[in-house]
Design a protein around this motif. Sequence first.
Motif, PDB file in Angstrom:
ATOM      1  N   GLN A 136      60.537  -0.818  -6.283  1.00 54.13           N
ATOM      2  CA  GLN A 136      60.592  -0.751  -7.737  1.00 54.13           C
ATOM      3  C   GLN A 136      59.889   0.522  -8.208  1.00 54.13           C
ATOM      4  O   GLN A 136      58.759   0.786  -7.802  1.00 54.13           O
ATOM      5  CB  GLN A 136      59.909  -1.973  -8.370  1.00 54.13           C
ATOM      6  CG  GLN A 136      60.617  -3.291  -8.102  1.00 54.13           C
ATOM      7  CD  GLN A 136      61.938  -3.400  -8.845  1.00 54.13           C
ATOM      8  OE1 GLN A 136      62.139  -2.741  -9.849  1.00 54.13           O
ATOM      9  NE2 GLN A 136      62.838  -4.226  -8.339  1.00 54.13           N
ATOM     10  N   SER A 187      71.307   0.456 -13.786  1.00 53.11           N
ATOM     11  CA  SER A 187      72.087  -0.588 -14.428  1.00 53.11           C
ATOM     12  C   SER A 187      73.499  -0.657 -13.848  1.00 53.11           C
ATOM     13  O   SER A 187      73.739  -1.350 -12.880  1.00 53.11           O
ATOM     14  CB  SER A 187      72.105  -0.394 -15.954  1.00 53.11           C
ATOM     15  OG  SER A 187      72.579  -1.548 -16.584  1.00 53.11           O
ATOM     16  N   GLU A 218      67.500   0.741 -18.856  1.00 49.19           N
ATOM     17  CA  GLU A 218      66.641  -0.434 -18.712  1.00 49.19           C
ATOM     18  C   GLU A 218      65.240   0.056 -18.352  1.00 49.19           C
ATOM     19  O   GLU A 218      65.081   1.160 -17.826  1.00 49.19           O
ATOM     20  CB  GLU A 218      67.177  -1.372 -17.616  1.00 49.19           C
ATOM     21  CG  GLU A 218      68.505  -2.019 -17.971  1.00 49.19           C
ATOM     22  CD  GLU A 218      68.984  -2.975 -16.883  1.00 49.19           C
ATOM     23  OE1 GLU A 218      69.017  -4.187 -17.140  1.00 49.19           O
ATOM     24  OE2 GLU A 218      69.331  -2.510 -15.793  1.00 49.19           O
ATOM     25  N   SER A 457      74.940  -3.915 -12.541  1.00 51.01           N
ATOM     26  CA  SER A 457      75.018  -4.791 -13.711  1.00 51.01           C
ATOM     27  C   SER A 457      76.153  -4.355 -14.625  1.00 51.01           C
ATOM     28  O   SER A 457      76.764  -3.302 -14.442  1.00 51.01           O
ATOM     29  CB  SER A 457      73.690  -4.759 -14.481  1.00 51.01           C
ATOM     30  OG  SER A 457      72.626  -5.228 -13.689  1.00 51.01           O
ATOM     31  N   SER A 485      70.917  -7.349 -12.930  1.00 45.20           N
ATOM     32  CA  SER A 485      69.969  -7.844 -13.934  1.00 45.20           C
ATOM     33  C   SER A 485      70.669  -8.501 -15.118  1.00 45.20           C
ATOM     34  O   SER A 485      70.098  -9.376 -15.752  1.00 45.20           O
ATOM     35  CB  SER A 485      69.081  -6.711 -14.439  1.00 45.20           C
ATOM     36  OG  SER A 485      69.843  -5.697 -15.067  1.00 45.20           O
ATOM     37  N   TYR A 486      71.890  -8.085 -15.452  1.00 47.06           N
ATOM     38  CA  TYR A 486      72.645  -8.738 -16.522  1.00 47.06           C
ATOM     39  C   TYR A 486      74.120  -8.372 -16.363  1.00 47.06           C
ATOM     40  O   TYR A 486      74.483  -7.391 -15.721  1.00 47.06           O
ATOM     41  CB  TYR A 486      72.153  -8.282 -17.907  1.00 47.06           C
ATOM     42  CG  TYR A 486      72.646  -6.893 -18.295  1.00 47.06           C
ATOM     43  CD1 TYR A 486      73.766  -6.734 -19.107  1.00 47.06           C
ATOM     44  CD2 TYR A 486      72.020  -5.745 -17.825  1.00 47.06           C
ATOM     45  CE1 TYR A 486      74.238  -5.470 -19.443  1.00 47.06           C
ATOM     46  CE2 TYR A 486      72.477  -4.491 -18.161  1.00 47.06           C
ATOM     47  CZ  TYR A 486      73.586  -4.358 -18.976  1.00 47.06           C
ATOM     48  OH  TYR A 486      74.059  -3.110 -19.295  1.00 47.06           O
ATOM     49  N   LYS A 670      66.505 -10.259 -13.344  1.00 52.19           N
ATOM     50  CA  LYS A 670      66.001  -9.059 -13.990  1.00 52.19           C
ATOM     51  C   LYS A 670      64.598  -8.755 -13.474  1.00 52.19           C
ATOM     52  O   LYS A 670      63.691  -9.563 -13.618  1.00 52.19           O
ATOM     53  CB  LYS A 670      65.993  -9.237 -15.500  1.00 52.19           C
ATOM     54  CG  LYS A 670      65.584  -7.992 -16.264  1.00 52.19           C
ATOM     55  CD  LYS A 670      65.822  -8.150 -17.753  1.00 52.19           C
ATOM     56  CE  LYS A 670      67.313  -8.174 -18.068  1.00 52.19           C
ATOM     57  NZ  LYS A 670      67.561  -8.083 -19.529  1.00 52.19           N
ATOM     58  N   PRO A 671      64.417  -7.589 -12.842  1.00 53.68           N
ATOM     59  CA  PRO A 671      63.086  -7.286 -12.310  1.00 53.68           C
ATOM     60  C   PRO A 671      62.058  -7.164 -13.436  1.00 53.68           C
ATOM     61  O   PRO A 671      62.401  -6.796 -14.569  1.00 53.68           O
ATOM     62  CB  PRO A 671      63.278  -5.937 -11.612  1.00 53.68           C
ATOM     63  CG  PRO A 671      64.749  -5.750 -11.479  1.00 53.68           C
ATOM     64  CD  PRO A 671      65.378  -6.524 -12.587  1.00 53.68           C
TER      65      PRO A 671
END
Length: 870
Positions: A136, A187, A218, A457, A485-486, A670-671
Amino acid sequence: MRLVSLSLLFAGLASAQALTLELKPGTAIADLAAARDAARQAHAANPKEPITVRVADGTYPLAEAVVFEPRDSGVTYEAAPGAKPMFTGGKQITGWKAGADGLWTAHAEPGTSYEVLWINGRRATRARMPKDEFFQATGQPLEPLPGIPLASPAQQTMLQVAPSEAAVLRGLSAEELHDVNVVVLHSWSESRHRLAGVRFEDGALQFTGGSRAFFSLEPFHRVYFENLRAALTDPGEWFLGRDGTLLYKPRAGEKIDSLEAWAPVAAQWLLFKGDPAKDEALIRDLHFRGLTFQHQSYTLPPTGVGYHQAEEPLGAAIEADGLRDVSFENCEFAHTMSNVFWLRHGCRDVALRQCYLHDLGAGGVKIGDPKILTVSDQTSFITIDNCIMHTGGRYFLSAIPVLIFHASDCTIRHCDIADFFYSGISIGWVWGYKPTPCARNVVEECHIHHLGWAVLSDMGAVYTLGPQPGTVIRGCHFHDIGCGSYGGWGMYNDEGSTGIVWENNLVHHTQDAGCHQHYGRGNIVRNNIIAYGAEEHVRRSRPEEFPAFVFERNIVLMGEGRLFAHVDKNWDDGRVFLADNVYWKPDGPIPEFAGRSWQDWQFLGRDTGSVVADPLFVAPEKGDWTLRPESPALKIGFVPFDWKKAGVTGDAAWHQLADEEFPPMKYGMKPKAPPLQLHDGFEQTPLGEKPARARVYAKKPGVVKVVAENPSKGQRCLQLTDGPDVEPAFEPHFCYTPGHDRGVTRVAFDVRMEPEYRLIHEWRDDANPYRTGPKLDFDKGAVLANGNMLAEFPPNTWIYVEVIGKIGPDSDATWNCTLTVPGQEAQHFDGLKFEKPDMKELKWLGFSSPGRAVARCWLDEIEIENRPAK
């Protein structure tokens, strides 16, 4: 000698109705270029004579692309009966030796570099860290590393990971660091970078080139390192050193004496160079049958690479302009690094039938051009029928199996598409309502599944953009779509999608909505089955002032997710027409319809003719979506369709190839965004650009930009320009996403304003509606908080502002403020109240401009930091 023998051959066959040439290893026609040349000579003798090139069994190297021109028209290239010829853009690697460390070694010329290796028909894994997960990103430095100039603005070339994660790069020379790929997920896209330098103390990474600004989509990034010797630990991995030493760790069961290893050579296989502007310069009537093309190369540029969506500019192994009546049938395309096809300018009546595309570095087929071209250059009437496209995006993660830009009248039928990291089919290339030639494209009876894999995503099984009247997606089966994440959606109308019909589709087991419209006009969603959404089922993201879509005669069989999303108010305006639908949640009552009970929902006039009832499928949990005769859906007009028709047609062997088993789908989470720590004096941001790490939404260009005009420090600052024509009324504004959920947050900045400017600085959480904590209002020379004036300040003078507040469950909902005017004592204001005392997390930190006067404001030296509470 060869030309003489060919001339004699042509002369002897000149009276025949059709000429057949044999392409065979060890003969006068031993490769594809020679076969093309032989066909050219034959046509020179008899231009109207049809020609067939029969390709014998064998392996045919392609060191470079074979180019076809208009004079190469009228030829069929086909496998000889029973033959399975392969054209390869690769070379075999031999001379492997086993080492005591469990690694097998071969040797290439020193300085040799390639991005991919295939072992025994499988893409080997380039050594990477971490293996299956991601690091991350922890932040973004805005100053370059000492002695290394920035290749692009810092927000595009600087990133930070934990020092413990950067430590794997220790000990590498500058050249070896340059060979490491740093892959960053953005993303719905990714960028691939080379390293210019590393600062191990804080994990700062500086890249040799830029990409999309980091943290612009993001507030987090997932990252992995690829191509480093220290990561070569697991079976199936490989690494090529600068000295030419090639290392491979064998998989279980592999034997060194039977190892078949291929490295890439050719960047392209075939090029078709017609001119669509001239009828006589078109390439016509070319056909390819029963042929296999494998192994394609790509070299990462010295500055890395990163595209904004769907790998838009990326080329293909086979590229074409100016084709007419061309087909590829029963062909196989495998082991690529880029896309397989790009049918680019002025291609028409081109077909792929029963072709097998697999193990792709990027996507399958790109159609048309991302720019709107002249009519003669526009591509149309492309057919992709009964094809299998499995396992792609293995280097370019966001590539798409079928990508239709500005093209019309294309048909994608009976295809099986699976195992990519982004959308399955994308149609259209306009964000909004600008007119486009994209129209009347049809996707029918396709099986599209196992997409996303919790990597990228904002995707759909079929994804659409912009106006495209007459486009229809029908009779398809979409399932197993999981996002990073989405946005793991099924049927996805993205920005401006207009005039599209979705009907008779089965959509189930999606992470997010089976049906999602971001915004668009006049679309129709009817007679579909939407089932088992993990987080939601039907979503409308942006209301507009006209009818959005019709949702009628659908069955929604709910999983764990909400019925209607994104937010309840998006369903309040009545611009979605809902009627004659069946809704059911097997394990209990539907909790709400956009925040309302079923009775209240219908009282508002929504869903006339609809029912909440068990649709009575035979066994949906086992994949049997047959409706029982007594189904209430049949009584209100639902028309049953045979979902089993979706996918390929043909014999059992073709079906078996399409029925490849895949692991269970992964759904992403979602991190947690790293807490934002920022000090930006705008010195590394180019003049005229937006601030790093901030989100800027203003529609009018230039109202938020970096300038060199009397900064408080250094050479640059940020300028905001307001006026009655800057809409909405709170613009210009920009914001950060701090992600602070505990501890003490400190925000400081310098501000200078013209007399009529009004500026608001505030902290918010992400609740709906949001809750505000600290809030400062700068208005006509006064600073206000909690409805009271704190101080006055002179216009056109830099003042220093500091805001400190405690965040988290232990917050006492108070904050402190310091204001300093040059030449005066600092003024301290302690114990100010949060606007909403239950605001506990800092998710949004911004500056907005609610004034309407023509005026300017400047900001400089913005600091955001979070530290543990004492």
